[in-house]
Design a protein around this motif. Structure first.
Motif, PDB file in Angstrom:
ATOM      1  N   GLY A 117       0.514  -1.409  -0.019  1.00 46.08           N
ATOM      2  CA  GLY A 117       0.210   0.134  -0.022  1.00 46.08           C
ATOM      3  C   GLY A 117       1.076   1.499   0.181  1.00 46.08           C
ATOM      4  N   LYS A 118       2.162   1.140  -0.283  1.00 50.21           N
ATOM      5  CA  LYS A 118       3.120   1.859  -0.298  1.00 50.21           C
ATOM      6  C   LYS A 118       3.205   2.996  -2.057  1.00 50.21           C
ATOM      7  CE  LYS A 118       4.501   1.771   3.447  1.00 50.21           C
ATOM      8  NZ  LYS A 118       3.653   0.315   4.261  1.00 50.21           N
ATOM      9  N   HIS A 119       3.012   4.656  -1.888  1.00 51.39           N
ATOM     10  CA  HIS A 119       2.878   5.256  -3.141  1.00 51.39           C
ATOM     11  C   HIS A 119       4.421   4.651  -3.365  1.00 51.39           C
ATOM     12  CE1 HIS A 119      -0.371   6.906  -2.714  1.00 51.39           C
ATOM     13  NE2 HIS A 119      -0.191   7.568  -1.419  1.00 51.39           N
ATOM     14  N   VAL A 120       4.880   4.298  -5.150  1.00 51.13           N
ATOM     15  CA  VAL A 120       6.183   4.552  -5.655  1.00 51.13           C
ATOM     16  C   VAL A 120       6.786   5.377  -6.264  1.00 51.13           C
ATOM     17  CG1 VAL A 120       7.693   2.438  -6.828  1.00 51.13           C
ATOM     18  CG2 VAL A 120       6.005   1.466  -4.689  1.00 51.13           C
ATOM     19  N   LEU A 121       8.189   5.951  -5.972  1.00 47.91           N
ATOM     20  CA  LEU A 121       8.523   6.530  -7.436  1.00 47.91           C
ATOM     21  C   LEU A 121       9.930   5.622  -7.605  1.00 47.91           C
ATOM     22  CD1 LEU A 121       9.652   9.885  -9.093  1.00 47.91           C
ATOM     23  CD2 LEU A 121      10.487   9.937  -7.257  1.00 47.91           C
ATOM     24  N   CYS A 122       9.505   5.628  -8.814  1.00 45.96           N
ATOM     25  CA  CYS A 122      11.198   4.187  -9.323  1.00 45.96           C
ATOM     26  C   CYS A 122      12.107   4.864 -10.698  1.00 45.96           C
ATOM     27  CB  CYS A 122       9.973   3.072  -9.889  1.00 45.96           C
ATOM     28  SG  CYS A 122      11.534   1.859 -10.212  1.00 45.96           S
ATOM     29  N   GLU A 123      13.391   4.538 -10.519  1.00 47.01           N
ATOM     30  CA  GLU A 123      14.180   5.802 -11.474  1.00 47.01           C
ATOM     31  C   GLU A 123      14.046   4.523 -12.959  1.00 47.01           C
ATOM     32  OE1 GLU A 123      16.356   7.046 -12.923  1.00 47.01           O
ATOM     33  OE2 GLU A 123      15.360   9.130 -11.384  1.00 47.01           O
ATOM     34  N   LYS A 124      14.108   5.036 -13.502  1.00 48.37           N
ATOM     35  CA  LYS A 124      14.071   4.427 -14.927  1.00 48.37           C
ATOM     36  C   LYS A 124      15.206   3.560 -15.489  1.00 48.37           C
ATOM     37  CE  LYS A 124      16.881   5.743 -17.537  1.00 48.37           C
ATOM     38  NZ  LYS A 124      18.488   5.472 -17.593  1.00 48.37           N
ATOM     39  N   PRO A 125      15.486   3.077 -16.234  1.00 48.51           N
ATOM     40  CA  PRO A 125      14.266   2.539 -16.693  1.00 48.51           C
ATOM     41  C   PRO A 125      13.569   1.505 -16.191  1.00 48.51           C
ATOM     42  CG  PRO A 125      16.038   1.031 -17.897  1.00 48.51           C
ATOM     43  CD  PRO A 125      16.768   2.505 -17.294  1.00 48.51           C
ATOM     44  N   LEU A 126      12.055   0.836 -16.657  1.00 47.33           N
ATOM     45  CA  LEU A 126      10.941   1.041 -14.890  1.00 47.33           C
ATOM     46  C   LEU A 126      11.915  -0.366 -14.592  1.00 47.33           C
ATOM     47  CD1 LEU A 126       8.665   0.891 -13.658  1.00 47.33           C
ATOM     48  CD2 LEU A 126       7.715  -0.738 -15.666  1.00 47.33           C
ATOM     49  N   ALA A 127      12.964  -1.402 -15.461  1.00 46.29           N
ATOM     50  CA  ALA A 127      12.541  -2.457 -15.441  1.00 46.29           C
ATOM     51  C   ALA A 127      13.775  -3.312 -16.617  1.00 46.29           C
ATOM     52  CB  ALA A 127      11.879  -3.687 -15.462  1.00 46.29           C
ATOM     53  N   ASN A 128      14.459  -4.633 -16.187  1.00 43.57           N
ATOM     54  CA  ASN A 128      15.706  -4.867 -16.873  1.00 43.57           C
ATOM     55  C   ASN A 128      14.863  -6.256 -18.245  1.00 43.57           C
ATOM     56  OD1 ASN A 128      17.738  -3.857 -15.680  1.00 43.57           O
ATOM     57  ND2 ASN A 128      18.371  -5.421 -15.165  1.00 43.57           N
ATOM     58  N   SER A 129      13.223  -5.895 -18.551  1.00 42.54           N
ATOM     59  CA  SER A 129      12.923  -7.214 -19.280  1.00 42.54           C
ATOM     60  C   SER A 129      11.551  -6.652 -19.430  1.00 42.54           C
ATOM     61  CB  SER A 129      12.938  -7.868 -19.000  1.00 42.54           C
ATOM     62  OG  SER A 129      12.084  -8.484 -17.659  1.00 42.54           O
TER      63      SER A 129
END
Length: 396
Positions: free
Chosen positions: A97-109
Protein backbone atom coordinates in the motif's frame (compact mmCIF):
# COMPACT_ATOMS: atom_id res chain seq x y z
CA UNK A 1 -1.96 10.06 3.35
CA UNK A 2 -1.04 11.96 6.50
CA UNK A 3 -0.21 15.67 6.43
CA UNK A 4 3.39 14.55 5.99
CA UNK A 5 4.35 12.36 3.05
CA UNK A 6 6.85 10.09 4.78
CA UNK A 7 9.45 8.94 2.27
CA UNK A 8 11.71 5.91 2.42
CA UNK A 9 14.43 5.85 -0.23
CA UNK A 10 16.28 2.71 -1.32
CA UNK A 11 19.72 3.54 -2.76
CA UNK A 12 21.92 6.53 -1.99
CA UNK A 13 24.50 6.85 -4.79
CA UNK A 14 24.24 9.10 -7.88
CA UNK A 15 20.44 8.98 -8.28
CA UNK A 16 19.90 8.76 -4.53
CA UNK A 17 21.79 12.01 -4.07
CA UNK A 18 19.76 13.68 -6.84
CA UNK A 19 16.47 12.49 -5.35
CA UNK A 20 17.55 13.54 -1.86
CA UNK A 21 18.23 17.05 -3.15
CA UNK A 22 14.68 17.11 -4.51
CA UNK A 23 13.03 15.88 -1.31
CA UNK A 24 15.07 18.36 0.76
CA UNK A 25 14.12 21.28 -1.46
CA UNK A 26 10.58 20.78 -2.73
CA UNK A 27 8.65 22.17 0.24
CA UNK A 28 10.96 25.16 0.55
CA UNK A 29 10.09 26.19 -3.00
CA UNK A 30 6.57 25.02 -3.78
CA UNK A 31 3.34 25.40 -1.79
CA UNK A 32 2.15 21.78 -1.65
CA UNK A 33 -0.75 19.88 -0.07
CA UNK A 34 1.63 17.65 1.90
CA UNK A 35 5.11 18.08 3.37
CA UNK A 36 7.76 15.67 2.13
CA UNK A 37 9.47 14.11 5.14
CA UNK A 38 12.76 12.30 4.57
CA UNK A 39 12.17 9.45 7.00
CA UNK A 40 14.69 6.74 6.11
CA UNK A 41 17.33 5.84 3.53
CA UNK A 42 18.36 2.26 2.80
CA UNK A 43 21.61 0.80 1.47
CA UNK A 44 23.63 -2.42 1.66
CA UNK A 45 26.58 -1.07 3.66
CA UNK A 46 25.71 -0.10 7.24
CA UNK A 47 28.56 2.37 7.53
CA UNK A 48 28.08 3.99 4.15
CA UNK A 49 24.31 4.34 4.46
CA UNK A 50 24.73 5.89 7.91
CA UNK A 51 27.11 8.45 6.42
CA UNK A 52 24.73 9.02 3.51
CA UNK A 53 21.82 9.68 5.88
CA UNK A 54 23.75 12.48 7.55
CA UNK A 55 25.12 13.94 4.32
CA UNK A 56 21.86 13.78 2.37
CA UNK A 57 19.50 14.78 5.18
CA UNK A 58 17.59 11.60 6.08
CA UNK A 59 16.22 11.07 9.59
CA UNK A 60 17.12 7.39 9.77
CA UNK A 61 18.89 4.63 7.88
CA UNK A 62 18.72 0.87 7.43
CA UNK A 63 20.27 -1.95 5.40
CA UNK A 64 16.97 -3.83 4.99
CA UNK A 65 14.74 -2.51 2.21
CA UNK A 66 11.93 -4.80 3.29
CA UNK A 67 11.71 -2.98 6.60
CA UNK A 68 11.16 0.24 4.63
CA UNK A 69 8.40 -1.31 2.53
CA UNK A 70 6.67 -2.91 5.52
CA UNK A 71 6.90 0.07 7.89
CA UNK A 72 3.64 1.73 8.96
CA UNK A 73 5.63 4.98 9.18
CA UNK A 74 6.35 5.14 5.43
CA UNK A 75 3.91 6.45 2.81
CA UNK A 76 6.11 6.39 -0.30
CA UNK A 77 9.04 4.24 -1.41
CA UNK A 78 11.58 5.91 -3.70
CA UNK A 79 13.63 3.34 -5.65
CA UNK A 80 17.09 4.56 -6.74
CA UNK A 81 18.80 1.19 -7.13
CA UNK A 82 20.19 -0.62 -10.22
CA UNK A 83 17.59 -2.08 -12.55
CA UNK A 84 17.85 -5.68 -11.38
CA UNK A 85 16.13 -4.77 -8.08
CA UNK A 86 13.40 -2.41 -9.35
CA UNK A 87 10.70 -5.03 -9.86
CA UNK A 88 11.09 -6.82 -6.54
CA UNK A 89 11.09 -3.64 -4.45
CA UNK A 90 8.30 -1.91 -6.40
CA UNK A 91 6.00 -4.94 -6.33
CA UNK A 92 6.50 -5.37 -2.59
CA UNK A 93 5.89 -1.66 -1.96
CA UNK A 94 2.70 -1.58 -4.02
CA UNK A 95 1.41 -4.71 -2.30
CA UNK A 96 2.07 -3.02 1.05
CA UNK A 97 0.00 0.00 0.00
CA UNK A 98 2.93 2.35 -0.50
CA UNK A 99 3.14 4.94 -3.26
CA UNK A 100 6.19 4.34 -5.47
CA UNK A 101 8.67 6.50 -7.35
CA UNK A 102 10.97 4.26 -9.41
CA UNK A 103 13.99 5.39 -11.39
CA UNK A 104 14.19 4.66 -15.10
CA UNK A 105 14.20 2.45 -17.01
CA UNK A 106 11.32 0.81 -15.17
CA UNK A 107 12.82 -2.68 -15.25
CA UNK A 108 15.39 -4.90 -16.93
CA UNK A 109 12.90 -6.73 -19.11
CA UNK A 110 9.44 -6.41 -20.62
CA UNK A 111 8.22 -9.25 -18.40
CA UNK A 112 9.23 -7.37 -15.25
CA UNK A 113 7.85 -4.08 -16.54
CA UNK A 114 4.59 -5.74 -17.52
CA UNK A 115 4.19 -7.17 -14.00
CA UNK A 116 5.00 -3.80 -12.44
CA UNK A 117 2.50 -1.95 -14.64
CA UNK A 118 -0.23 -4.48 -13.83
CA UNK A 119 0.51 -4.19 -10.11
CA UNK A 120 0.38 -0.40 -10.31
CA UNK A 121 -2.95 -0.53 -12.13
CA UNK A 122 -4.37 -2.81 -9.43
CA UNK A 123 -2.96 -0.66 -6.62
CA UNK A 124 -4.58 2.43 -8.12
CA UNK A 125 -7.99 1.04 -7.17
CA UNK A 126 -6.78 1.26 -3.55
CA UNK A 127 -5.62 4.85 -3.92
CA UNK A 128 -1.94 3.91 -4.34
CA UNK A 129 0.02 5.75 -7.03
CA UNK A 130 3.19 4.89 -8.95
CA UNK A 131 5.45 7.01 -11.14
CA UNK A 132 8.63 6.35 -13.12
CA UNK A 133 11.38 8.96 -12.83
CA UNK A 134 12.05 10.34 -16.30
CA UNK A 135 13.32 13.66 -14.95
CA UNK A 136 14.08 15.37 -18.28
CA UNK A 137 10.33 15.83 -18.78
CA UNK A 138 10.54 18.35 -15.94
CA UNK A 139 13.12 20.66 -17.50
CA UNK A 140 11.11 23.88 -18.06
CA UNK A 141 12.30 24.25 -21.68
CA UNK A 142 11.15 20.69 -22.43
CA UNK A 143 7.78 21.32 -20.79
CA UNK A 144 7.46 24.50 -22.88
CA UNK A 145 8.36 22.51 -25.98
CA UNK A 146 5.45 20.17 -25.27
CA UNK A 147 3.08 23.12 -24.77
CA UNK A 148 4.05 24.69 -28.10
CA UNK A 149 3.56 21.39 -29.94
CA UNK A 150 0.17 20.85 -28.29
CA UNK A 151 -0.87 24.38 -29.28
CA UNK A 152 -0.08 23.59 -32.91
CA UNK A 153 2.71 26.13 -33.18
CA UNK A 154 4.86 23.96 -35.48
CA UNK A 155 1.96 22.27 -37.27
CA UNK A 156 2.19 18.61 -38.25
CA UNK A 157 5.38 17.01 -36.95
CA UNK A 158 7.21 15.27 -39.77
CA UNK A 159 10.70 14.55 -38.48
CA UNK A 160 12.19 13.97 -35.03
CA UNK A 161 15.92 13.82 -34.26
CA UNK A 162 17.20 12.77 -30.84
CA UNK A 163 20.71 12.08 -29.56
CA UNK A 164 22.17 11.40 -26.13
CA UNK A 165 25.96 11.37 -26.15
CA UNK A 166 28.44 10.56 -23.37
CA UNK A 167 32.10 9.50 -23.27
CA UNK A 168 32.76 8.22 -19.75
CA UNK A 169 33.81 4.70 -20.87
CA UNK A 170 35.89 5.64 -23.95
CA UNK A 171 39.05 4.50 -22.12
CA UNK A 172 39.24 0.69 -22.54
CA UNK A 173 40.84 0.52 -19.09
CA UNK A 174 37.76 1.99 -17.42
CA UNK A 175 36.50 -0.73 -15.04
CA UNK A 176 33.62 -3.12 -15.51
CA UNK A 177 31.08 -1.26 -13.35
CA UNK A 178 27.52 -2.52 -12.87
CA UNK A 179 26.21 -0.42 -15.75
CA UNK A 180 28.25 -2.62 -18.11
CA UNK A 181 26.76 -5.90 -16.87
CA UNK A 182 23.47 -7.02 -18.43
CA UNK A 183 22.35 -9.06 -15.44
CA UNK A 184 22.32 -5.87 -13.33
CA UNK A 185 21.70 -3.04 -15.81
CA UNK A 186 19.51 -4.82 -18.36
CA UNK A 187 21.16 -3.02 -21.28
CA UNK A 188 23.87 -0.44 -21.84
CA UNK A 189 23.60 2.95 -23.50
CA UNK A 190 20.21 1.88 -24.85
CA UNK A 191 18.48 1.59 -21.47
CA UNK A 192 20.60 4.03 -19.50
CA UNK A 193 20.42 7.08 -21.78
CA UNK A 194 18.49 5.91 -24.85
CA UNK A 195 15.43 5.40 -22.64
CA UNK A 196 15.52 9.10 -21.78
CA UNK A 197 15.29 10.30 -25.39
CA UNK A 198 12.61 7.74 -26.21
CA UNK A 199 10.47 9.00 -23.34
CA UNK A 200 11.30 12.66 -23.98
CA UNK A 201 10.43 12.62 -27.69
CA UNK A 202 7.20 10.74 -27.11
CA UNK A 203 6.33 13.21 -24.35
CA UNK A 204 6.90 16.37 -26.38
CA UNK A 205 5.33 15.09 -29.60
CA UNK A 206 2.38 13.26 -28.06
CA UNK A 207 3.18 10.39 -30.45
CA UNK A 208 4.28 6.83 -29.69
CA UNK A 209 6.96 4.82 -31.48
CA UNK A 210 5.38 1.93 -33.38
CA UNK A 211 8.31 0.35 -35.27
CA UNK A 212 12.11 0.52 -35.28
CA UNK A 213 15.11 -0.47 -37.38
CA UNK A 214 18.17 -0.65 -35.16
CA UNK A 215 21.80 -1.56 -34.68
CA UNK A 216 23.81 -1.83 -31.48
CA UNK A 217 27.54 -2.18 -30.93
CA UNK A 218 29.92 -3.03 -28.10
CA UNK A 219 33.32 -1.52 -28.87
CA UNK A 220 35.26 -2.72 -25.81
CA UNK A 221 34.31 -6.27 -24.86
CA UNK A 222 36.50 -6.90 -21.80
CA UNK A 223 37.42 -4.51 -19.00
CA UNK A 224 39.30 -4.56 -15.67
CA UNK A 225 37.23 -5.57 -12.68
CA UNK A 226 36.42 -2.62 -10.41
CA UNK A 227 37.92 -2.18 -6.98
CA UNK A 228 35.75 0.84 -6.18
CA UNK A 229 33.08 2.89 -7.94
CA UNK A 230 30.86 5.89 -7.30
CA UNK A 231 28.44 7.44 -9.75
CA UNK A 232 30.16 7.41 -13.13
CA UNK A 233 33.67 7.11 -11.66
CA UNK A 234 35.57 3.93 -10.80
CA UNK A 235 39.01 2.46 -10.21
CA UNK A 236 40.32 -0.85 -11.54
CA UNK A 237 41.38 -4.08 -9.84
CA UNK A 238 44.75 -4.99 -11.29
CA UNK A 239 44.98 -7.50 -14.14
CA UNK A 240 41.68 -9.31 -13.54
CA UNK A 241 39.11 -8.64 -16.26
CA UNK A 242 35.49 -9.44 -17.07
CA UNK A 243 33.21 -9.38 -20.10
CA UNK A 244 31.11 -6.38 -21.06
CA UNK A 245 27.64 -7.80 -21.70
CA UNK A 246 25.73 -4.69 -22.79
CA UNK A 247 25.77 -2.33 -25.76
CA UNK A 248 28.11 0.66 -25.88
CA UNK A 249 26.01 2.39 -28.54
CA UNK A 250 22.51 2.04 -29.98
CA UNK A 251 21.19 3.74 -33.12
CA UNK A 252 17.77 3.33 -34.69
CA UNK A 253 15.20 4.68 -37.10
CA UNK A 254 11.61 4.85 -35.93
CA UNK A 255 8.06 5.44 -37.10
CA UNK A 256 5.64 7.24 -34.79
CA UNK A 257 1.89 6.74 -34.69
CA UNK A 258 1.19 10.35 -35.67
CA UNK A 259 2.99 9.92 -38.99
CA UNK A 260 6.39 11.31 -38.03
CA UNK A 261 9.68 9.57 -38.73
CA UNK A 262 12.57 9.75 -36.29
CA UNK A 263 16.24 9.00 -35.70
CA UNK A 264 17.75 8.11 -32.32
CA UNK A 265 21.36 7.79 -31.20
CA UNK A 266 22.57 6.80 -27.73
CA UNK A 267 26.25 6.24 -27.11
CA UNK A 268 28.87 6.31 -24.37
CA UNK A 269 31.63 6.59 -26.97
CA UNK A 270 31.13 10.16 -28.21
CA UNK A 271 34.57 11.41 -27.20
CA UNK A 272 34.37 14.87 -25.68
CA UNK A 273 30.61 14.70 -24.97
CA UNK A 274 29.83 14.49 -21.26
CA UNK A 275 26.03 14.63 -21.16
CA UNK A 276 24.91 15.92 -24.54
CA UNK A 277 21.16 15.42 -24.99
CA UNK A 278 19.53 17.12 -27.96
CA UNK A 279 16.06 16.86 -29.51
CA UNK A 280 14.85 18.60 -32.67
CA UNK A 281 11.30 18.57 -34.04
CA UNK A 282 10.57 19.62 -37.63
CA UNK A 283 6.96 20.47 -38.43
CA UNK A 284 4.91 21.86 -41.29
CA UNK A 285 4.80 25.33 -39.67
CA UNK A 286 8.14 25.47 -37.91
CA UNK A 287 10.75 23.69 -35.80
CA UNK A 288 11.78 23.38 -32.16
CA UNK A 289 15.17 22.37 -30.76
CA UNK A 290 16.33 21.65 -27.20
CA UNK A 291 19.93 21.07 -26.12
CA UNK A 292 20.53 20.03 -22.51
CA UNK A 293 23.95 21.67 -22.50
CA UNK A 294 21.93 24.91 -22.77
CA UNK A 295 19.02 23.64 -20.73
CA UNK A 296 17.50 27.07 -20.01
CA UNK A 297 17.01 27.77 -23.71
CA UNK A 298 14.58 26.64 -26.41
CA UNK A 299 15.16 27.30 -30.10
CA UNK A 300 12.02 28.15 -32.10
CA UNK A 301 11.67 28.58 -35.88
CA UNK A 302 8.39 30.08 -37.11
CA UNK A 303 7.87 29.37 -40.82
CA UNK A 304 4.62 31.37 -40.90
CA UNK A 305 6.26 34.80 -40.68
CA UNK A 306 7.59 36.60 -43.79
CA UNK A 307 10.77 35.11 -45.21
CA UNK A 308 12.72 38.24 -44.36
CA UNK A 309 11.91 37.70 -40.67
CA UNK A 310 12.50 33.96 -40.47
CA UNK A 311 15.27 32.40 -38.41
CA UNK A 312 15.72 30.41 -35.23
CA UNK A 313 14.82 32.44 -32.15
CA UNK A 314 16.29 31.65 -28.74
CA UNK A 315 13.78 31.72 -25.88
CA UNK A 316 15.39 32.04 -22.46
CA UNK A 317 13.02 29.86 -20.42
CA UNK A 318 13.22 31.73 -17.11
CA UNK A 319 10.03 33.81 -17.07
CA UNK A 320 7.40 33.28 -14.39
CA UNK A 321 4.98 32.32 -17.16
CA UNK A 322 7.17 29.38 -18.17
CA UNK A 323 6.54 25.91 -16.65
CA UNK A 324 7.75 25.60 -13.03
CA UNK A 325 9.70 28.88 -13.12
CA UNK A 326 7.41 31.07 -11.01
CA UNK A 327 8.69 29.27 -7.90
CA UNK A 328 12.34 30.06 -8.54
CA UNK A 329 14.32 33.21 -9.33
CA UNK A 330 13.78 36.49 -11.22
CA UNK A 331 13.85 36.26 -15.05
CA UNK A 332 17.29 35.53 -16.46
CA UNK A 333 18.49 33.65 -13.38
CA UNK A 334 19.22 30.11 -14.52
CA UNK A 335 18.36 26.76 -12.96
CA UNK A 336 20.17 23.42 -13.28
CA UNK A 337 20.00 19.64 -13.55
CA UNK A 338 18.92 19.09 -9.95
CA UNK A 339 15.82 21.25 -10.39
CA UNK A 340 14.29 18.67 -12.75
CA UNK A 341 14.12 16.22 -9.84
CA UNK A 342 12.54 18.83 -7.58
CA UNK A 343 9.87 19.40 -10.23
CA UNK A 344 9.42 15.64 -10.49
CA UNK A 345 8.63 15.13 -6.81
CA UNK A 346 6.45 18.27 -6.78
CA UNK A 347 4.30 16.79 -9.53
CA UNK A 348 4.18 13.43 -7.73
CA UNK A 349 3.08 14.95 -4.42
CA UNK A 350 0.35 16.97 -6.15
CA UNK A 351 -0.91 13.91 -8.08
CA UNK A 352 -1.08 11.78 -4.93
CA UNK A 353 -2.96 14.50 -3.05
CA UNK A 354 -5.41 14.93 -5.94
CA UNK A 355 -5.96 11.19 -6.32
CA UNK A 356 -4.68 11.31 -9.87
CA UNK A 357 -2.30 9.07 -11.79
CA UNK A 358 1.12 10.77 -12.00
CA UNK A 359 2.96 10.91 -15.31
CA UNK A 360 4.87 9.06 -16.47
CA UNK A 361 2.89 6.19 -14.96
CA UNK A 362 4.20 2.64 -14.86
CA UNK A 363 2.12 2.01 -18.00
CA UNK A 364 3.93 4.90 -19.72
CA UNK A 365 7.28 3.46 -18.60
CA UNK A 366 6.24 0.03 -19.85
CA UNK A 367 5.69 1.55 -23.27
CA UNK A 368 9.30 2.83 -23.24
CA UNK A 369 10.45 -0.64 -22.16
CA UNK A 370 8.60 -2.12 -25.14
CA UNK A 371 10.47 0.26 -27.45
CA UNK A 372 13.81 -0.75 -25.91
CA UNK A 373 12.88 -4.41 -26.38
CA UNK A 374 11.95 -3.81 -30.03
CA UNK A 375 15.30 -2.05 -30.59
CA UNK A 376 17.21 -5.05 -29.20
CA UNK A 377 15.16 -7.50 -31.29
CA UNK A 378 15.61 -5.38 -34.40
CA UNK A 379 19.38 -5.12 -33.90
CA UNK A 380 19.60 -8.91 -33.47
CA UNK A 381 17.47 -9.63 -36.55
CA UNK A 382 18.71 -6.79 -38.74
CA UNK A 383 15.18 -5.84 -39.77
CA UNK A 384 12.27 -3.52 -39.04
CA UNK A 385 10.52 -4.60 -35.85
CA UNK A 386 7.12 -3.55 -34.52
CA UNK A 387 6.69 -2.28 -30.95
CA UNK A 388 4.18 -4.30 -28.95
CA UNK A 389 1.13 -2.22 -27.92
CA UNK A 390 1.01 -1.36 -24.21
CA UNK A 391 -2.52 -2.63 -23.66
CA UNK A 392 -1.62 -6.07 -24.97
CA UNK A 393 1.54 -6.06 -22.84
CA UNK A 394 -0.37 -5.23 -19.65
CA UNK A 395 -3.00 -7.85 -20.31
CA UNK A 396 -0.22 -10.29 -21.08
Amino acid sequence: MSQDLRVGMVGYAFMGAAHSQAWRTVNHVFDLPARARMSVVCGRSAGQVADAAVKLGWEGHTTDWRSVVESDDIDLVDICTPGDTHAEIALAALAAGKHVLCEKPLANSVAEAREMAAAAAAAKTRGVRAMCGYNYRRVPAVALMRQLVAAGRIGTIRHVRAVYLQDWIVDPQFPLVWRLRKEIAGSGALGDIGAHIVDLTQFVTGQSITAVSALTETFVRTRPLPSASSGLSASGNGAATGDVTVDDAALFLARLDGGAVATYEATRFATGRKNALRVELNGSLGSLAFDFERMNELEVYDATVPAAEQGFTKILVTEAEHPYMAAWWPPGHLIGYEHSFTHEVRDLIEAIAAGQDPAPSFADALQVQLVLDAVERSAAAGSWTEVEPVLEAVQG
